[in-house]
Design a protein around this motif. Structure first.
Motif, PDB file in Angstrom:
ATOM      1  N   LEU A  22      44.558  38.408  33.986  1.00 46.45           N
ATOM      2  CA  LEU A  22      44.860  38.599  32.570  1.00 46.45           C
ATOM      3  C   LEU A  22      44.576  37.312  31.790  1.00 46.45           C
ATOM      4  CD1 LEU A  22      46.005  40.321  30.283  1.00 46.45           C
ATOM      5  CD2 LEU A  22      48.276  39.495  30.910  1.00 46.45           C
ATOM      6  N   ALA A  23      44.980  36.164  32.366  1.00 43.09           N
ATOM      7  CA  ALA A  23      44.725  34.880  31.702  1.00 43.09           C
ATOM      8  C   ALA A  23      43.225  34.631  31.599  1.00 43.09           C
ATOM      9  CB  ALA A  23      45.407  33.752  32.479  1.00 43.09           C
ATOM     10  N   ALA A  24      42.475  34.969  32.659  1.00 41.91           N
ATOM     11  CA  ALA A  24      41.029  34.749  32.664  1.00 41.91           C
ATOM     12  C   ALA A  24      40.341  35.654  31.634  1.00 41.91           C
ATOM     13  CB  ALA A  24      40.454  35.013  34.059  1.00 41.91           C
ATOM     14  N   VAL A  25      40.780  36.909  31.554  1.00 39.95           N
ATOM     15  CA  VAL A  25      40.180  37.834  30.575  1.00 39.95           C
ATOM     16  C   VAL A  25      40.486  37.350  29.159  1.00 39.95           C
ATOM     17  CG1 VAL A  25      40.175  40.202  29.680  1.00 39.95           C
ATOM     18  CG2 VAL A  25      40.307  39.820  32.137  1.00 39.95           C
ATOM     19  N   GLU A  42      41.063  34.360  28.117  1.00 39.70           N
ATOM     20  CA  GLU A  42      40.277  33.156  27.838  1.00 39.70           C
ATOM     21  C   GLU A  42      38.835  33.539  27.504  1.00 39.70           C
ATOM     22  OE1 GLU A  42      40.335  29.146  27.206  1.00 39.70           O
ATOM     23  OE2 GLU A  42      41.971  30.553  27.542  1.00 39.70           O
ATOM     24  N   ARG A  43      38.325  34.531  28.235  1.00 41.97           N
ATOM     25  CA  ARG A  43      36.958  35.001  28.003  1.00 41.97           C
ATOM     26  C   ARG A  43      36.819  35.643  26.623  1.00 41.97           C
ATOM     27  NH1 ARG A  43      33.152  35.015  31.799  1.00 41.97           N
ATOM     28  NH2 ARG A  43      31.411  36.379  31.383  1.00 41.97           N
ATOM     29  N   CYS A  59      25.524  35.457  19.377  1.00 42.17           N
ATOM     30  CA  CYS A  59      25.907  36.393  20.429  1.00 42.17           C
ATOM     31  C   CYS A  59      26.206  35.622  21.722  1.00 42.17           C
ATOM     32  CB  CYS A  59      24.778  37.390  20.666  1.00 42.17           C
ATOM     33  SG  CYS A  59      25.091  38.461  22.088  1.00 42.17           S
ATOM     34  N   PRO A  60      27.395  35.840  22.328  1.00 46.80           N
ATOM     35  CA  PRO A  60      27.727  35.120  23.557  1.00 46.80           C
ATOM     36  C   PRO A  60      26.891  35.574  24.751  1.00 46.80           C
ATOM     37  CG  PRO A  60      29.439  36.700  23.031  1.00 46.80           C
ATOM     38  CD  PRO A  60      28.475  36.718  21.871  1.00 46.80           C
TER      39      PRO A  60
END
Ligand SMILES: [Zn+2]
Ligand SMILES: [Zn+2]
Length: 289
Positions: A163-166, A168-169, A182-183
């Motif tokens: 969840l933390a990684a998502v 941050e993304r 655009c990323p």
């Protein structure tokens, strides 16, 4: 927050088809994999013709040359000391690695460190078709969020870390898209600020003009990577790095239709911040009370 897939235009389809088509042969794939083995970005040491032929395990130089020639200029570049893969080759390799279909991931877990903002239940984290979804198993008051996340990211994450990684993304990608880039492909992005949608759902849409990147997001989430917004939120006692559903509702409203102006208000424990934004999400004013 939601994320769909848009279709590409006809001109893009032709280019994409040719690019895919070039890889439709075992030998060409072997050549690319051999070249990518010692990839060191712009410092990649070229492989000589003989080294490359050897790495691919081919003895028929006519056939080898035919396939190498197909890749040349698109995925392979000839330099003084041999051959190097292009940035296109590495980008493609990364995409395949990120979403490699051989490893299947099934996630359906309860997030014990989070709570549904509507009913207080522990949210559910699921993974399907390459998308992470977080929502409430007990109520439909909170719509949660869905965002794409490469399967490769699951190798080292339990559900809380995931969840933390998502999150941050999302922050990085949406933040970049909001600045006009655009990323995924670095092409220009467009902000779609439909007044009805902002007023009904509190959403704006950020979409790439050339690839499939598109995200629907509340305006405040799109602005969190801006220093001024981070500072203003801290000033009123809110954590700009916290999950977006943990913050009090920010109320976007369309303050003018022509020219488009958006106003976003969020109230924290020690004050209220009001952001006034143009149709391109540029700041016109940041007021803290
Ligand atoms: Zn709930
Ligand atoms: Zn793009």
């Amino acid at each position: 927050m939601d994320f769909g897939e848009s279709s590409t235009g006809a001109a893009d389809d032709v280019d994409a088809r040719e690019a895919f088509d070039l890889l439709g042969h075992d030998i060409r794939l072997e050549i690319l994999l051999a070249l990518l083995e010692d990839w060191l970005a712009a410092h990649t040491k070229p492989k000589s013709y003989a080294e490359l032929m050897d790495a691919v395990g081919m003895e028929d130089s006519g056939k080898f040359n035919y396939h190498l020639d197909k890749l040349r200029g698109v995925y392979v570049r000839q330099v003084e000391d041999g051959y190097v893969p292009t940035a296109s080759a590495t980008a493609l390799y990364r995409a395949v690695l990120a979403h490699r279909p051989t490893d299947s991931v099934a996630v359906d877990q309860t997030l014990s460190t989070a709570t549904c903002p509507a009913c207080g239940a522990e949210p559910q984290l699921r993974y399907d078709r390459g998308f992470v979804t977080v929502d409430c198993p007990d109520c439909s008051e909170w719509e949660g969020f869905t965002y794409p996340f490469p399967q490769n990211g699951f190798e080292r994450h339990n559900s809380e870390q995931l969840l933390a990684a998502v999150s941050e993304r999302v922050r990085h990608e949406v933040g970049l898209a909001r600045t006009g880039q655009c990323p995924a492909c670095a092409g220009p992005t467009t902000v779609d600020l439909r007044p009805e949608q902002v007023e009904d759902d509190g959403w704006i849409e950020l979409a790439c003009d050339s690839c499939t990147f598109v995200v629907g997001v509340d305006p405040l989430t799109a602005l969190l990577t801006d220093d001024r917004v981070g500072a203003a939120l801290r000033e009123i006692g809110l954590d700009p790095l916290g999950h977006d559903w943990e913050r009090p509702d920010s109320q976007p409203s369309v303050s003018s239709r022509d020219p488009p102006r958006l106003s976003v208000t969020v109230t924290g424990p020690s004050g209220t911040v009001t952001l006034t934004l143009t149709g391109d999400l540029e700041f016109e004013a940041i007021d803290t009370e």
